[in-house]
Scaffold this motif. Sequence first.
Motif, PDB file in Angstrom:
ATOM      1  N   PRO A  92       0.824  -1.206   0.000  1.00 30.43           N
ATOM      2  CA  PRO A  92       0.000   0.000   0.000  1.00 30.43           C
ATOM      3  C   PRO A  92       0.861   1.260   0.000  1.00 30.43           C
ATOM      4  N   CYS A  93       1.151   1.778  -1.172  1.00 31.48           N
ATOM      5  CA  CYS A  93       1.937   3.010  -1.264  1.00 31.48           C
ATOM      6  C   CYS A  93       1.141   4.138  -0.613  1.00 31.48           C
ATOM      7  N   PRO A  94       1.770   4.932   0.269  1.00 33.66           N
ATOM      8  CA  PRO A  94       1.024   6.007   0.924  1.00 33.66           C
ATOM      9  C   PRO A  94       0.511   7.044  -0.074  1.00 33.66           C
ATOM     10  N   HIS A  95       1.112   7.099  -1.240  1.00 34.57           N
ATOM     11  CA  HIS A  95       0.647   8.071  -2.222  1.00 34.57           C
ATOM     12  C   HIS A  95      -0.331   7.461  -3.219  1.00 34.57           C
ATOM     13  N   CYS A  96      -0.010   6.271  -3.731  1.00 29.46           N
ATOM     14  CA  CYS A  96      -0.777   5.700  -4.841  1.00 29.46           C
ATOM     15  C   CYS A  96      -1.784   4.646  -4.412  1.00 29.46           C
ATOM     16  N   GLY A  97      -1.714   4.194  -3.160  1.00 30.39           N
ATOM     17  CA  GLY A  97      -2.624   3.141  -2.737  1.00 30.39           C
ATOM     18  C   GLY A  97      -2.034   1.773  -3.009  1.00 30.39           C
TER      19      GLY A  97
ATOM     20  N   TYR B  67      10.507   1.624  -2.477  1.00 28.22           N
ATOM     21  CA  TYR B  67      10.529   2.719  -3.441  1.00 28.22           C
ATOM     22  C   TYR B  67       9.543   2.404  -4.551  1.00 28.22           C
ATOM     23  N   HIS B  68       8.662   3.323  -4.840  1.00 29.21           N
ATOM     24  CA  HIS B  68       7.625   3.070  -5.842  1.00 29.21           C
ATOM     25  C   HIS B  68       8.135   3.451  -7.235  1.00 29.21           C
ATOM     26  N   ARG B  69       8.877   2.520  -7.825  1.00 31.11           N
ATOM     27  CA  ARG B  69       9.514   2.747  -9.127  1.00 31.11           C
ATOM     28  C   ARG B  69       8.522   3.108 -10.222  1.00 31.11           C
ATOM     29  N   GLN B  70       7.472   2.278 -10.337  1.00 31.47           N
ATOM     30  CA  GLN B  70       6.542   2.474 -11.452  1.00 31.47           C
ATOM     31  C   GLN B  70       5.314   3.220 -10.974  1.00 31.47           C
ATOM     32  N   GLY B  71       5.546   4.182 -10.096  1.00 33.35           N
ATOM     33  CA  GLY B  71       4.424   4.955  -9.595  1.00 33.35           C
ATOM     34  C   GLY B  71       4.919   6.346  -9.242  1.00 33.35           C
ATOM     35  N   CYS B  72       4.764   6.723  -7.992  1.00 32.89           N
ATOM     36  CA  CYS B  72       5.084   8.092  -7.599  1.00 32.89           C
ATOM     37  C   CYS B  72       6.587   8.328  -7.449  1.00 32.89           C
ATOM     38  N   ARG B  73       7.391   7.271  -7.557  1.00 37.61           N
ATOM     39  CA  ARG B  73       8.846   7.398  -7.437  1.00 37.61           C
ATOM     40  C   ARG B  73       9.249   8.048  -6.118  1.00 37.61           C
TER      41      ARG B  73
HETATM   42 ZN   LIG Z   1       3.345   5.472  -5.159  1.00 40.02          ZN
END
Ligand SMILES: [Zn+2]
Lengths: 778, 90
Positions: free
Chosen positions: B6-11, B56-62
């Motif tokens: 669960p990315c805090p930014h992207c869910g 680290y959210h590579r394919q998302g918010c980075r």
């Molecule tokens: Zn993210």
Amino acid sequence: MDDQPLLGGALRTRLGRVDGPGGLAGLAGWEAARRLAAEVEGEPRIQRLQTATAFGVYEGLLLGVMQGRRLYRVRPRQLIVATGAFEHPLVFQGNDLPGVFLGTGLQRLITLDGVRPGRAAVVVTNADHGWAVAQDLLAVGVEVAAVAEARPELPPAAEALAAAGVKCFAGATIHDARGRRHVEGALLVRLDAGGDPVAGSERLIACDLIAVSTTPEPAGALLAQADGRLGYDPALDAVVPQALASSVHAAGAVTGLSDLGFALLGGRLAGLEAASALGLGGGEASRMATLRAEVEAHRARLRRGLRVRQLTSVPSVGRKRFVCLCEDVTEKDLADAVREGFDHLETLKRYTTVTMGPCQGKMCHLPAIGVTARLTGRGMAETGTTTARPPVQPVPLGVLAGPHHEPVRRTPLHARHAALGATWMDMGAWKRPLLYTSVEAEVRAVREAVGVIDVSTLGKLEVVGREAAAFLEWIHPGRVADLAVGRIRYRVMCDDAGIILDDGTTARLGEDRFFVTTGTGSLEAVGQWLEWWLAGTGRCVHVADVTSAYAAVNLAGPKCREVLARLTDLDLSPGAFPYMAVREALVGGVPALLLRIGFVGELGYEIHAPAEYGAWLWDLLLDAGREHVIRPFGVEAQRVLRLEKLHLIPGHDTDALSNPLEADMAWAVKLDKPDFIGRRLLEAARARGLRQRLVGFELLDGVVPGEGDAVVADGRPIGRVTSSKWSPTLGRGIGMAWIPPELAQEGVEIRIRSAGRLTRGRVVVRPFYDPDGARLKS
Amino acid sequence: MSFLVPCPHCGPRDVYEFRYGGEFQRRPPPTVSDQEWADYLYARRNVAGPAKEWWYHRQGCRRWFLAVRDTRTNAVLEAFWPEDKPEGAG
Ligand SMILES: [Zn+2]
């Protein structure tokens, strides 16, 4: 999701009348299935996936579903498993003969495929279902020569068959199948109370079909993978789900009880419970409680009516008593393995491969437990079960192999290189020109006139913010904070163990603004490294990856100033735009960033322009350089040129043990700075002394060694070659190598073992070409 | 096959979108003993249970964030920005 093309499960294959609830009573099984399927198909809120096999449950209730060549990854919040049950084969002599079928298999042939499977059948069973199979066989004109019921009493369903003239035997089963290439007969035998054959009771029945119809075993693999617990239930003679994980529900025969009314009731309850857990209604608590009680009452009633007799094999001898038909594992194989000490089911499985074939134990799981239990004298429950790992169904690797394409990155100049007939090389996902014409010609152009190379693949980061200078100072062993605006410095970056991660340049565009370049392959790692050290610190530093925003070329060679001067008003004189300076200016009308640096060791400009103008700029440069016979050069020439200058490439000339002191870059490490990333161990490395050194070498004879070849002394390896090329400029082979520090002095002779032969070389510690950098700075 | 983070930014997203950044730890002051520095560089707790880790959210918010993951089940119990819990949750 249903693995069959039509909904309805096993009911689709049944000819017999169902005594199910309400509107279904009196219909043939397949008719009832059709009725129920229509109900589902008429409900627009149910999305159906047919011919789709749910082959496994993975972490976090992830469901792998295969539909043809398509893979679905489904993450349900609530999961209802209604996978039904399997019959399992019996172990008897000749049970692999053509003509031996499972009862359910025959029902599929009859009902779905319209096949009459034989002329005369013997049905062997220990469950009520076997009698339904016998009825279905009769209904399509197969003579039923006999039914052997292992249980001591015939069930009520036997009456109709007996009335039709079928011989029905209670307390009997099959001893062996007779026939050479196909079933020709079945030898039946009576069983005593202990399950042993009664001598003298044998009776040979002629037939061409043997239907084996056993207690259904729940297809519970998905439930087990979803953290449910399965165990042997003697009342059912089956391995059944005993506890389910929260958010997982089961309905139908997978619960261990095969009964249409129970399946419908249990299915309704499972659906309502799942819906209510999702907050989608599901009915009042009191209604749910009533339904739950109803299901339990039904379950208890069914269990009371059960008459089981455990039957997996009839004690006998013979070599053709197969437990696992996929893997050809016989009862004797299991007996031998148990004798050798593999008496635990999990080790027995691995030793004999029983349950490890394509059916993944669906057919042989229970027979394997039964045979092992008897061989070891343990009970069925004590023998345990094997672990049902995914996939439960064979899955072609192509389905799992992910996207059927390889991502490729092309620079903004790609079409230009293609038009020039470039030979390509892969660098990570990038396609780069390796060569256009010949290395010699391309190297000579750069050394003698002017060349141009596409360096768009260089990593480019903009680092901005009030604390950007202080941050870069802290993350690098070299100095950054005192860099003047408009100036560039070489940068090497280490981790906290002092190991080289990457190198490149830092250009200061403003007090708070830096343009940082990284190696082609290290951009992602470097960007993430910087972000990681910033995470949560609240520092006023922002890192932006601008790599794909820019096309970049390196224009290099003694004539490059003249070429560039035709395209810009910028004062290019050495005084106004010296070596290691950066300028922003229009080049051919395009806003560009110019870095005067020289990886290849000549006067040179790295020109970064917006990607969309890259090709335009490239054309202008080639046009402006025509007079000087400008040549595009590729990565191969660039690598020769940089080697002539002894410029290392991190990750190529260095590895996970290389620090900058040993890589001959002490000048880029400022140990008089206060704490920085890598300082502590670089300080320790200096104090300890160097253990190896990266030096240049030139060959005195022989062929150019391969990269990775050993440097040897007294027949033993003492170092290794990291780079080696033929230098057209010098007319000899050159390279770089790690060697012991005591040898790292100009002129020391070394030996390199290459392709089984020794080659002599001489250590060179200063660049081969233009050692003082006079041409660079010109 | 994979689990959700669960990315805090992207869910919640598939773990394949992320880079694992290792166990959370603090960089000790450079004055600590050699042993402590070696532990910082090389020793990992490797707990069987909830572990606080960098992702680290590579394919998302980075963006880098912290997550508490049960290493036995791969269930991510919580995920948050490092600045939101300066002392962390474990
Ligand atoms: Zn993210």
